[in-house]
Scaffold this motif. Structure first.
Motif, PDB file in Angstrom:
ATOM      1  N   ALA A  81       0.668  -0.690  -0.194  1.00  0.00           N
ATOM      2  CA  ALA A  81       0.086  -0.443   0.005  1.00  0.00           C
ATOM      3  C   ALA A  81       0.936   1.232   0.030  1.00  0.00           C
ATOM      4  N   PRO A  82       0.789   2.044  -0.405  1.00  0.00           N
ATOM      5  CA  PRO A  82       1.672   3.313  -0.500  1.00  0.00           C
ATOM      6  C   PRO A  82       1.288   4.496   0.513  1.00  0.00           C
ATOM      7  N   LYS A  83       2.279   4.888   0.819  1.00  0.00           N
ATOM      8  CA  LYS A  83       1.688   5.456   2.711  1.00  0.00           C
ATOM      9  C   LYS A  83       1.586   7.172   1.444  1.00  0.00           C
ATOM     10  N   LEU A  84      -0.055   7.212   2.781  1.00  0.00           N
ATOM     11  CA  LEU A  84      -0.745   8.329   1.752  1.00  0.00           C
ATOM     12  C   LEU A  84      -0.990   8.945   3.078  1.00  0.00           C
ATOM     13  N   VAL A  85      -0.364   9.055   4.427  1.00  0.00           N
ATOM     14  CA  VAL A  85      -0.199   9.832   5.187  1.00  0.00           C
ATOM     15  C   VAL A  85       1.148   9.629   5.989  1.00  0.00           C
ATOM     16  N   VAL A  99      -7.413  -0.162   6.865  1.00  0.00           N
ATOM     17  CA  VAL A  99      -8.040  -0.989   6.720  1.00  0.00           C
ATOM     18  C   VAL A  99      -6.923  -2.293   5.796  1.00  0.00           C
ATOM     19  N   ALA A 100      -6.299  -0.883   5.465  1.00  0.00           N
ATOM     20  CA  ALA A 100      -4.643  -1.902   4.289  1.00  0.00           C
ATOM     21  C   ALA A 100      -3.523  -2.253   4.980  1.00  0.00           C
ATOM     22  N   ILE A 101      -4.248  -2.478   5.827  1.00  0.00           N
ATOM     23  CA  ILE A 101      -2.584  -3.397   6.853  1.00  0.00           C
ATOM     24  C   ILE A 101      -1.922  -4.151   6.380  1.00  0.00           C
TER      25      ILE A 101
HETATM   26  P1  NAD Z   1     -10.408  -2.572  -4.648  1.00  0.00           P
HETATM   27  O1  NAD Z   1      -9.488  -2.508  -6.000  1.00  0.00           O
HETATM   28  O2  NAD Z   1     -11.732  -2.716  -4.691  1.00  0.00           O
HETATM   29  O3  NAD Z   1     -10.444  -0.978  -4.072  1.00  0.00           O
HETATM   30  C1  NAD Z   1      -9.317  -0.449  -3.756  1.00  0.00           C
HETATM   31  C2  NAD Z   1      -9.825   1.235  -3.858  1.00  0.00           C
HETATM   32  O4  NAD Z   1      -8.356   1.848  -3.805  1.00  0.00           O
HETATM   33  C3  NAD Z   1      -9.978   1.440  -5.747  1.00  0.00           C
HETATM   34  O5  NAD Z   1     -11.027   2.161  -5.588  1.00  0.00           O
HETATM   35  C4  NAD Z   1      -8.524   2.474  -6.047  1.00  0.00           C
HETATM   36  O6  NAD Z   1      -8.731   2.161  -7.290  1.00  0.00           O
HETATM   37  C5  NAD Z   1      -8.324   2.849  -4.640  1.00  0.00           C
HETATM   38  N1  NAD Z   1      -6.821   3.476  -5.120  1.00  0.00           N
HETATM   39  C6  NAD Z   1      -5.518   2.951  -5.308  1.00  0.00           C
HETATM   40  N2  NAD Z   1      -4.448   3.824  -4.501  1.00  0.00           N
HETATM   41  C7  NAD Z   1      -4.949   5.059  -4.216  1.00  0.00           C
HETATM   42  C8  NAD Z   1      -5.212   6.078  -3.483  1.00  0.00           C
HETATM   43  N3  NAD Z   1      -3.336   6.733  -4.511  1.00  0.00           N
HETATM   44  N4  NAD Z   1      -5.843   7.307  -3.258  1.00  0.00           N
HETATM   45  C9  NAD Z   1      -6.831   6.602  -3.165  1.00  0.00           C
HETATM   46  N5  NAD Z   1      -7.570   5.195  -3.984  1.00  0.00           N
HETATM   47  C10 NAD Z   1      -6.613   4.963  -4.076  1.00  0.00           C
HETATM   48  O7  NAD Z   1      -9.891  -3.294  -2.642  1.00  0.00           O
HETATM   49  P2  NAD Z   1     -10.514  -3.183  -2.088  1.00  0.00           P
HETATM   50  O8  NAD Z   1     -10.948  -5.167  -1.707  1.00  0.00           O
HETATM   51  O9  NAD Z   1     -11.742  -2.393  -1.073  1.00  0.00           O
HETATM   52  O10 NAD Z   1      -9.248  -3.311  -1.033  1.00  0.00           O
HETATM   53  C11 NAD Z   1      -8.622  -2.526  -0.069  1.00  0.00           C
HETATM   54  C12 NAD Z   1      -7.775  -2.783   1.345  1.00  0.00           C
HETATM   55  O11 NAD Z   1      -7.878  -2.915   2.167  1.00  0.00           O
HETATM   56  C13 NAD Z   1      -6.887  -3.611   0.293  1.00  0.00           C
HETATM   57  O12 NAD Z   1      -5.502  -3.810   1.024  1.00  0.00           O
HETATM   58  C14 NAD Z   1      -7.008  -5.520   0.769  1.00  0.00           C
HETATM   59  O13 NAD Z   1      -6.150  -6.722   1.543  1.00  0.00           O
HETATM   60  C15 NAD Z   1      -6.931  -4.855   2.210  1.00  0.00           C
HETATM   61  N6  NAD Z   1      -8.122  -5.611   2.923  1.00  0.00           N
HETATM   62  C16 NAD Z   1      -8.073  -5.391   4.640  1.00  0.00           C
HETATM   63  C17 NAD Z   1      -8.752  -6.212   5.530  1.00  0.00           C
HETATM   64  C18 NAD Z   1      -8.350  -6.720   6.843  1.00  0.00           C
HETATM   65  O14 NAD Z   1      -9.202  -7.381   7.267  1.00  0.00           O
HETATM   66  N7  NAD Z   1      -7.510  -5.411   7.256  1.00  0.00           N
HETATM   67  C19 NAD Z   1      -9.946  -7.542   5.066  1.00  0.00           C
HETATM   68  C20 NAD Z   1     -10.615  -7.109   4.074  1.00  0.00           C
HETATM   69  C21 NAD Z   1      -9.369  -5.827   3.010  1.00  0.00           C
END
Ligand code: NAD
Length: 363
Positions: free
Chosen positions: A246-250, A267-269
């Protein structure tokens, strides 16, 4: 086919590979299902529920692994489970092999045919066996974030929906995919003032359409993020760049520009996190504070609601489980290229090129 469902043994994993409803379907088609005693308890399903659905209750994992031609699980097999796998047996579960050379070596050594949930695809290009868990994590995010916002948990003491005469909380969701959309639905429902940021204009258009003015969309840039986090009560990180961290956005420095007691839910952890100060936490100890900002970074959020998660995962896996049982794995993947995309190991060979690339192995 003889189908086996052992109890999950990874710490803090309460989900189970098959629900009683799935057992009923499989048994109804003439298959035999072996469920380890107690396998469903974490998700609220008793041995009696499985027996009523037609399963044989097995006394231990060994009996399940010995009896079954196909093992259906949730988590990647742990070391003791890997020792029970054998050539000619089929394993259908989440694997996440790319960062896990030990598991990959053991699966190859066992000769098992392994199909990974997370790489099964669908026609629109999505990942149908990952999406239900993203739905769960997304819907949970505002719920856990609102708990963290409470004073006793170090938060700002802000109620998400406000009350008449008092403004609602500002919630910023970075990433408007499956997680972000689910999070937006709940945050809007709780009455928060919601902004969703994404880099995909088409995704922002979609969100704008379906929420009909009940949230704001914002193209995601460093400048827009810096601007919005300054007034946010809660920021939910939900970005994904497929195949990349995941990119570091903050950044840490930016925490000083936020309101004290604001909450970051990352959530992206599981992909390394999208806030510089994120580190994985657990359901036992989910939050910590950096520079006055509360962080929630639980890597397996769906585990908190094991029953809902088990049912959601079971709905998504069932058609594949039935196809594999009815046709055998060769027939099933021949008929379905999306299931074929999940094939990871077979007879000691790696069959997933991305995993091979990540681990420097031939695939
Ligand atoms: P997804 O592909 O449906 O959505 C990701 C979105 O991020 C896309 O719409 C994309 O355009 C957007 N994006 C990419 N770079 C960006 C940026 N710089 N700024 C803003 N938006 C940007 O993916 P998802 O299924 O929604 O999953 C999101 C994250 O959640 C993933 O990292 C996934 O692994 C994680 N996840 C974590 C858990 C948990 O328990 N912690 C559970 C499920 C999913």
């Amino acid at each position: 086919m003889k189908i086996g469902c052992p109890k999950e043994i990874k710490p803090q994993e309460f989900r189970v590979g098959l629900t009683p409803a799935a057992v009923t379907e499989a048994v109804g088609r003439g298959h035999e299902v072996f469920v380890e005693t107690g396998a469903g308890l974490g998700a609220g399903f008793t041995d009696a529920d499985y027996a009523a659905a037609g399963a044989d209750i097995a006394p231990d994992a060994r009996s399940v692994f010995d009896a079954a031609a196909m093992i259906v699980k949730v988590k990647e097999p742990q070391a003791p489970e890997r020792q029970m796998l054998r050539e000619g047996q089929l394993l259908f579960t989440y694997l996440h092999l790319a960062p896990d050379p030990d598991q990959t070596r053991d699966l190859l050594g066992s000769g098992v045919t392994a199909i990974a949930y997370e790489t099964v695809t669908d026609a629109p290009g999505g990942l149908p066996l990952l999406a239900p868990m993203s739905e769960v994590a997304g819907r949970l995010a505002p719920q856990v974030g609102s708990w963290a916002l409470q004073k006793a948990n170090g938060g700002r003491g802000v109620l998400l929906g406000g009350v008449p005469g008092v403004r609602p909380a500002n919630v910023v969701i970075i990433g408007g995919g499956v997680v972000g959309t689910a999070a937006a639905r709940v945050a809007v429902g709780m009455g928060a003032n919601v902004t969703v940021m994404d880099r995909s204009i088409s995704r922002l258009s979609y969100l704008d359409d379906i929420f009909m003015g009940r949230l704001t969309t914002q193209y995601s840039s460093a400048a827009a993020t810096a601007d919005l986090i300054g007034t946010a009560d809660m920021v939910i990180g939900a970005v994904l760049i497929p195949g990349a961290a995941a990119p570091k956005l903050v950044t840490r420095a930016q925490l000083g520009t936020m309101q004290p007691g604001a909450v970051l839910v990352d959530v992206a952890i599981d992909q390394g996190g999208c806030f510089e100060t994120s580190r994985p936490t657990t359901h036992q100890d989910p939050i910590y504070e950096v520079d006055g900002i509360v962080h929630y970074c639980v890597a397996n959020m769906p585990g908190a609601v094991a029953r809902t998660s088990t049912q959601a995962l079971g709905n998504a896996t069932l058609p594949f489980v039935l196809a594999l049982a009815d046709k055998g794995w060769r027939g099933a993947i021949q008929d379905d290229p999306h299931l074929r995309a999940g094939l990871s190991t077979h007879g000691g060979r790696l069959t997933s090129p991305p995993v091979g690339e990540a681990l420097g192995l031939e695939a």
